[in-house]
Scaffold this motif. Sequence first.
Motif, mmCIF file in Angstrom:
data_model
loop_
_atom_site.group_PDB
_atom_site.id
_atom_site.type_symbol
_atom_site.label_atom_id
_atom_site.label_comp_id
_atom_site.label_asym_id
_atom_site.label_seq_id
_atom_site.Cartn_x
_atom_site.Cartn_y
_atom_site.Cartn_z
ATOM 1 N N ILE A 128 -5.397 -63.501 -48.348
ATOM 2 C CA ILE A 128 -5.074 -63.880 -46.974
ATOM 3 C C ILE A 128 -4.778 -62.637 -46.131
ATOM 4 N N PHE A 129 -4.036 -61.688 -46.716
ATOM 5 C CA PHE A 129 -3.730 -60.445 -46.007
ATOM 6 C C PHE A 129 -5.006 -59.690 -45.650
ATOM 7 N N LEU A 130 -5.947 -59.615 -46.596
ATOM 8 C CA LEU A 130 -7.213 -58.920 -46.347
ATOM 9 C C LEU A 130 -8.030 -59.622 -45.261
ATOM 10 N N CYS A 131 -7.936 -60.945 -45.210
ATOM 11 C CA CYS A 131 -8.644 -61.694 -44.158
ATOM 12 C C CYS A 131 -8.104 -61.343 -42.775
ATOM 13 N N TYR A 162 -10.416 -59.340 -39.835
ATOM 14 C CA TYR A 162 -10.718 -59.828 -38.485
ATOM 15 C C TYR A 162 -9.986 -59.051 -37.398
ATOM 16 N N VAL A 163 -8.811 -58.512 -37.721
ATOM 17 C CA VAL A 163 -8.133 -57.649 -36.751
ATOM 18 C C VAL A 163 -8.968 -56.392 -36.505
ATOM 19 N N CYS A 164 -9.514 -55.808 -37.581
ATOM 20 C CA CYS A 164 -10.302 -54.575 -37.459
ATOM 21 C C CYS A 164 -11.673 -54.828 -36.833
ATOM 22 N N VAL A 165 -12.372 -55.865 -37.304
ATOM 23 C CA VAL A 165 -13.708 -56.154 -36.772
ATOM 24 C C VAL A 165 -13.635 -56.456 -35.279
ATOM 25 N N LEU A 225 -21.360 -58.228 -37.759
ATOM 26 C CA LEU A 225 -20.026 -58.171 -38.360
ATOM 27 C C LEU A 225 -19.255 -59.467 -38.162
ATOM 28 N N LEU A 226 -19.551 -60.184 -37.078
ATOM 29 C CA LEU A 226 -18.897 -61.468 -36.841
ATOM 30 C C LEU A 226 -19.551 -62.586 -37.630
ATOM 31 N N LEU A 227 -20.881 -62.611 -37.611
ATOM 32 C CA LEU A 227 -21.602 -63.738 -38.205
ATOM 33 C C LEU A 227 -21.643 -63.685 -39.727
ATOM 34 N N LEU A 228 -21.795 -62.489 -40.300
ATOM 35 C CA LEU A 228 -21.937 -62.378 -41.750
ATOM 36 C C LEU A 228 -20.753 -62.972 -42.516
ATOM 37 N N PRO A 229 -19.489 -62.611 -42.162
ATOM 38 C CA PRO A 229 -18.370 -63.248 -42.878
ATOM 39 C C PRO A 229 -18.303 -64.752 -42.648
#
Length: 307
Positions: free
Chosen positions: A131-134, A138-141, A183-187
């Motif tokens: 959850i932290f990595l998620c 998204y904060v970085c992307v 970067l938005l669509l792939l995840p």
Amino acid sequence: MASHTLAGILFTVQTVAGISANFSLLYHHVSLCVSGFRFKSTDVIVQNLTVANSLIMLSKGMSQTMTAVGVKYFLHEFGCISILYIYRVARGVSIATTCILSVFQVIKMSSMNSSCKKLKIKAPQYVGVSIFLCWILYVCVNLIFPLYHHSKWNFKNITWKLDSGYCSAGIQDGITGSLYIVLLLLPEVSFSGLMLWSSSTMVCILHRHRKQMQHIHKARPSSRPSPEARATQTILALVCTFVSFYTLSSTFYAYIAAFNISSKWLVNTSALISTCFPTISPLVLMNHDATLTRRLWTKFRQSVRCV
């Protein structure tokens, strides 16, 4: 005029219901935390999902409601970028945590004799890290968003523009804009694929479990499903709700972007659909948690008596 009034009513009802439901769920978890309750891994995932959904309703929900009732472009450039940034981060985390919830449930349901035995034992340890990595992802992307998204005050060299009423945004031409979209669509596509796989796996496991129970009880299944089965059914309902609204919302936005359509009806419909999941998901979770429903009803009755 009638359609404008209807849109205002629909957005207002949805936003009020969504914020109330999500904050009620958050209040329930906070009160349990204060009382020293020991949360399970699924509770931690649900808490993060509720936080993300609350941010969606506070950013996009409230902004779209104000636009629907006639208040347009009330945000300056910084406010526009900030609201869209919060929405994009929260939306991404909502998708990711829903995926984590469904995959984690599949791991829990897997047989201890299967090859997933070690993963089943260690899975709870990885929930917090995942959850932290998620959130970090998204904060970085979406930090690219303030740099390469253009508000309504700057539309030079853009390939796509969307006017949501409270804010207009476009994506820059060239490699940078394309990279941002990827970067938005792939995840999102990856998480959606994982959710479809986990949902189908859960359905198969439930079907197999039901057949086993029928065999044990000589074709007389228990009238009350097990807690694990009820939890799985709730997660399945949650995932199906997400996939349905996400597919509809993506289809609408893709159609608007592909044909550069500025129809207010289409934009409002897309916005309404995109905030349906954050509104409905806490209701699905509360319906599963009978204890939560009783606690909220008791507090409501107490508040009424005090008044």
